[in-house]
Motif scaffolding. Structure first.
Motif, short mmCIF file in Angstrom:
data_model
loop_
_atom_site.label_atom_id
_atom_site.label_comp_id
_atom_site.label_asym_id
_atom_site.label_seq_id
_atom_site.Cartn_x
_atom_site.Cartn_y
_atom_site.Cartn_z
N SER A 45 52.26 4.61 -67.06
CA SER A 45 52.07 4.73 -68.50
C SER A 45 52.60 6.06 -69.04
O SER A 45 52.82 6.21 -70.23
CB SER A 45 50.58 4.60 -68.84
N HIS A 46 52.82 7.03 -68.13
CA HIS A 46 53.35 8.32 -68.57
C HIS A 46 54.87 8.39 -68.54
O HIS A 46 55.46 9.42 -68.85
CB HIS A 46 52.79 9.45 -67.71
N MET A 47 55.48 7.27 -68.13
CA MET A 47 56.94 7.27 -68.04
C MET A 47 57.56 7.44 -69.42
O MET A 47 57.12 6.81 -70.39
CB MET A 47 57.41 5.97 -67.41
N LYS A 48 58.59 8.32 -69.49
CA LYS A 48 59.24 8.56 -70.77
C LYS A 48 60.72 8.27 -70.65
O LYS A 48 61.35 8.58 -69.64
CB LYS A 48 59.08 10.04 -71.18
N ILE A 49 61.26 7.69 -71.69
CA ILE A 49 62.71 7.52 -71.75
C ILE A 49 63.29 8.69 -72.51
O ILE A 49 62.86 8.98 -73.64
CB ILE A 49 63.09 6.20 -72.46
N VAL A 50 64.21 9.41 -71.87
CA VAL A 50 64.81 10.55 -72.56
C VAL A 50 66.33 10.37 -72.58
O VAL A 50 66.91 9.86 -71.62
CB VAL A 50 64.45 11.89 -71.90
N PRO A 51 66.96 10.79 -73.66
CA PRO A 51 68.42 10.72 -73.73
C PRO A 51 69.03 11.55 -72.60
O PRO A 51 68.47 12.58 -72.22
CB PRO A 51 68.75 11.34 -75.10
N VAL A 52 70.15 11.08 -72.09
CA VAL A 52 70.79 11.75 -70.96
C VAL A 52 70.99 13.24 -71.23
O VAL A 52 70.75 14.07 -70.35
CB VAL A 52 72.14 11.06 -70.65
N ALA A 53 71.37 13.58 -72.43
CA ALA A 53 71.66 14.97 -72.76
C ALA A 53 70.42 15.86 -72.66
O ALA A 53 70.52 17.06 -72.43
CB ALA A 53 72.25 15.07 -74.17
N GLU A 54 69.24 15.27 -72.80
CA GLU A 54 68.01 16.07 -72.76
C GLU A 54 67.29 15.98 -71.43
O GLU A 54 66.21 16.55 -71.24
CB GLU A 54 67.05 15.59 -73.87
N ALA A 55 67.89 15.23 -70.49
CA ALA A 55 67.19 14.93 -69.24
C ALA A 55 66.84 16.18 -68.44
O ALA A 55 65.70 16.31 -67.96
CB ALA A 55 68.03 13.97 -68.41
N VAL A 56 67.82 17.10 -68.31
CA VAL A 56 67.56 18.28 -67.47
C VAL A 56 66.37 19.06 -68.00
O VAL A 56 65.47 19.45 -67.24
CB VAL A 56 68.81 19.17 -67.38
N ALA A 57 66.33 19.26 -69.30
CA ALA A 57 65.22 20.01 -69.90
C ALA A 57 63.90 19.29 -69.70
O ALA A 57 62.88 19.90 -69.36
CB ALA A 57 65.48 20.22 -71.39
N ALA A 58 63.93 17.96 -69.86
CA ALA A 58 62.70 17.19 -69.71
C ALA A 58 62.19 17.25 -68.27
O ALA A 58 60.98 17.38 -68.01
CB ALA A 58 62.94 15.73 -70.11
N ILE A 59 63.13 17.19 -67.32
CA ILE A 59 62.73 17.23 -65.90
C ILE A 59 62.18 18.60 -65.55
O ILE A 59 61.15 18.73 -64.87
CB ILE A 59 63.96 16.89 -65.02
N LYS A 60 62.84 19.65 -66.04
CA LYS A 60 62.35 21.00 -65.75
C LYS A 60 60.96 21.20 -66.33
O LYS A 60 60.11 21.87 -65.73
CB LYS A 60 63.32 22.07 -66.28
N ALA A 61 60.72 20.59 -67.46
CA ALA A 61 59.41 20.71 -68.08
C ALA A 61 58.35 20.03 -67.21
O ALA A 61 57.23 20.54 -67.05
CB ALA A 61 59.41 20.09 -69.48
N LEU A 62 58.71 18.89 -66.63
CA LEU A 62 57.75 18.20 -65.77
C LEU A 62 57.47 18.97 -64.48
O LEU A 62 56.39 18.86 -63.89
CB LEU A 62 58.28 16.80 -65.40
N LEU A 63 58.45 19.75 -64.02
CA LEU A 63 58.28 20.49 -62.77
C LEU A 63 57.49 21.78 -62.97
O LEU A 63 56.95 22.33 -62.02
CB LEU A 63 59.66 20.85 -62.18
N ALA A 64 57.45 22.25 -64.20
CA ALA A 64 56.84 23.56 -64.44
C ALA A 64 55.32 23.50 -64.25
O ALA A 64 54.71 22.47 -64.41
CB ALA A 64 57.18 24.02 -65.84
#
Length: 571
Positions: A552-571
């Motif tokens: 339920s926490h899965m998010k669809i993010v535009p490819v261009a924003e993926a790196v930022a979104a992933i880094k946010a999840l790792l922080a």
RNA sequence: CGGAGCGUAGCGCAGUCUGGUAGCGCGUUUGGUUCGGGACCAAAAGGCCGAGGGUUCAAAUCCCUCCGCUCCGACCA
């Protein structure tokens, strides 16, 4: 890195020889592979985690001012003879000879080696303090290797050793390591608690063990929920309220045929075990000593050994029991034993106890109505805390009842004092040219065991949940349509973008169905999963999800924003 | 070291009691159909049944010896 280029063999079934979850997962997730009992190969995935743990330890020790060295595994026997541990370690140490018959040990630890090393370099107080450390494989001929990496014959240990000019200075070195350990385990994503511990075979003044709480742990730990007192059961103290013993009539013999154990006599007489005094004959450096404890408690041999200041302590053999008591085991007691002048020590909870049942020092007989003060010759000073602590025992610090937990020992810090520096005459000169013996501390972390402790503490039904700092890869990209060039291109570009951003990533480029990839991603436990598929891209991007969160926490993010979104999840 | 259990394909197991051509599931290879939470069909490869000795016309199976692995215990009276 591409999955198809790695050596990964995940398993659907639990390995037949694994008992605890972390061991099963180590094998199923393809982190290690067993060669033989207590001997494991680290596979590429497992080694990546192993190296990350190593590097965290290295960074924190360097930060604390310690210096890395590497000392030989193969250690000449003479070093061990000099400290007396060639004998003391006994069969726990692997011993071997070279072609000239010169004896060696495969190092189970390195106090001797490092003391010899530092002694040969340091001669002035100006060179102190110094702390050196190494990562090195250690070898121990364990009685029973078990639980995968938890207790194996060969294991990676980080061992550090501090040398100081004085006891006070050594305290500062100890504190620095203690603080580094707290940071290390936190960075590994572990909840590790420092607990007071006995110093064991290594010897020394005082020490703390760092434990990861887990039901599968091999050590018992007494915990005080009130004040935070925590101690290994080998060491855990307890407070005992004074016994208000009512006067009792003179003792008398009771015939107890064929009843040897407390349980048997207790059943035979219909009296609870706590009414008994259990009496054991120990051989302390060859001399018999009787030890009395309440019938429902067990002797803590570590406490007993310290109390008696004995070098070697073991239960007496059959002859010694008979000579000391006059009866065989099962009928031993503190009232008038056969050997005149036999030293008797007792647990402090027996001080003032009355109306107890004890062995009669006569086979098949017990005595009832025994008043410990009236009927035995136990000296005032020979009452001490001699039993293993139990849940509900009173905390020695704050007086509240304690809990019992189990823990995995991942680290240990000792203040050693001068045991080894004396043996090796490791001395320095002060500014008056006077010689003094260096004061030593030693500090270990089981690297391979720590890896397994992380898994034991962080997993669910589907697999491992790696903390981001020690995961084999921080991110897995599940490329669902590897044959579709436009989809594959997105995955590969995302891979390089993440790598440039300092995130390590594994691309699952196998031609398998999605379900297989999801299952494997969950099993291995990458902290973040990115799904790149035609369907998701059509919906606006790639899907990102943390391993410790559900769908339920899965998010669809535009490819261009993926790196930022992933880094946010790792922080 | 003592006790118990187990060694059969890469992994998990059946077959052993009652001897008679070595099997199943997963995985692997090839072809096809599928394709978002461990797909399906077809074909195939893969085993000195832990090792050695014995009994027998015949041994994975019965007997003996050894080796390995796992669990429990190692003197608590």
């Amino acid at each position: 890195m591409k999955w198809t280029k790695m050596l990964i063999q995940t398993l659907r079934d639990d390995p037949q020889d694994a008992e605890i979850d972390s061991h099963k997962l180590l094998v199923r997730a393809s982190l290690v592979k067993k060669l033989s009992g207590g001997l494991y190969t680290f596979l590429p995935l497992g080694l990546r985690t192993f190296r990350k743990v190593e590097n965290i330890i290295r960074e924190e020790l360097d930060r604390a001012g310690a210096l890395e060295v590497v000392m030989p595994i193969l250690q000449p026997a003479e070093l061990w003879k000099q400290s007396g541990r060639w004998e003391a370690m006994g069969p726990n140490m692997f011993k071997l000879r070279d072609r000239a018959e010169k004896p060696y040990a495969l190092g189970p630890t390195a106090e001797e080696e490092v003391t010899d090393l530092v002694k040969s370099i340091v001669s002035s107080y100006r060179q102190l303090p110094v702390t050196v450390y190494q990562f090195q494989w250690k070898f121990r001929d364990e009685i029973r290797p078990r639980f995968g990496l938890m207790r194996s014959k060969e294991f990676m240990m980080k061992d550090a050793y501090s040398f100081d000019v004085s006891m006070e200075a050594a305290d500062a070195s100890y504190k620095a390591m203690y603080d580094a350990y707290v940071r290390i385990f936190a960075r590994c994503g572990l909840k590790a608690y420092p607990v007071e511990a006995d110093t064991g075979d290594i010897g020394g003044k005082f020490s703390h063990e760092f434990h990861v709480l887990a039901d599968a742990g091999e050590d018992g730990i007494a915990f005080c929920p009130c004040c935070g007192y925590a101690a290994n059961l080998e060491k855990a103290e307890r407070k005992v309220a004074a016994v208000a013993g009512d006067p009792c009539p003179a003792y008398e013999e009771v015939h107890t045929p064929n009843a040897k154990t407390i349980d048997q006599v207790s059943a035979f007489m219909g009296v609870p075990g706590s009414a008994f005094v259990k009496s054991l004959i120990y051989s302390a450096d060859g001399e018999p000593v009787m030890v009395c404890v309440p019938g429902d408690r067990d002797v803590n041999e570590v406490k007993l050994k310290h109390f008696l200041e004995a070098g070697k302590l073991e239960l007496a053999d059959y002859e010694m029991v008979l000579a000391a008591s006059g009866a065989n085991a099962g009928s031993v007691g503190p009232v008038k034993p056969a050997k005149a002048g036999l030293r008797i020590v007792a647990d402090m909870s027996l001080k003032g106890a009355t109306g107890r049942i004890v062995g009669a020092n006569k086979d098949d007989y017990h005595l009832k109505n025994v008043d410990m003060a009236r009927d035995t010759t136990i000296a005032e000073a020979d009452y001490a805390d001699l039993v293993i602590a139990q849940a509900g025992d009173i905390c020695p610090r704050c007086g509240k009842p304690m809990d019992l937990k189990r823990g995995i020992e991942v680290g240990h810090v000792f203040k050693l004092g001068t045991k080894y520096t004396d043996a090796f005459k490791a001395v320095y000169k002060n500014d008056q040219l006077q010689e003094s013996v260096m004061v030593m501390g030693c500090y270990g972390i089981g690297v391979s065991r720590t890896v397994q402790a992380v898994i034991e503490q962080s997993h669910d039904r589907d697999g491992i949940i790696w903390p981001a700092g020690v995961a084999p890869f921080q991110v897995v990209i599940d490329l669902l349509d590897p044959a579709d060039e436009s989809v594959a291109k997105v995955a590969l570009e995302l891979e390089s973008a993440l790598e440039s951003a300092g995130v390590d990533v594994l691309v699952d480029d196998r031609a398998d169905r999605p379900g297989v990839k999801f299952k494997d991603a969950d099993l291995i436990g990458f902290p973040v999963r990115v799904v790149v598929g035609a369907k998701g891209l059509a919906n606006g991007g790639v899907e990102v999800k943390r391993r410790d969160q559900d769908k339920s926490h899965m998010k669809i993010v535009p490819v261009a924003e993926a790196v930022a979104a992933i880094k946010a999840l790792l922080a």
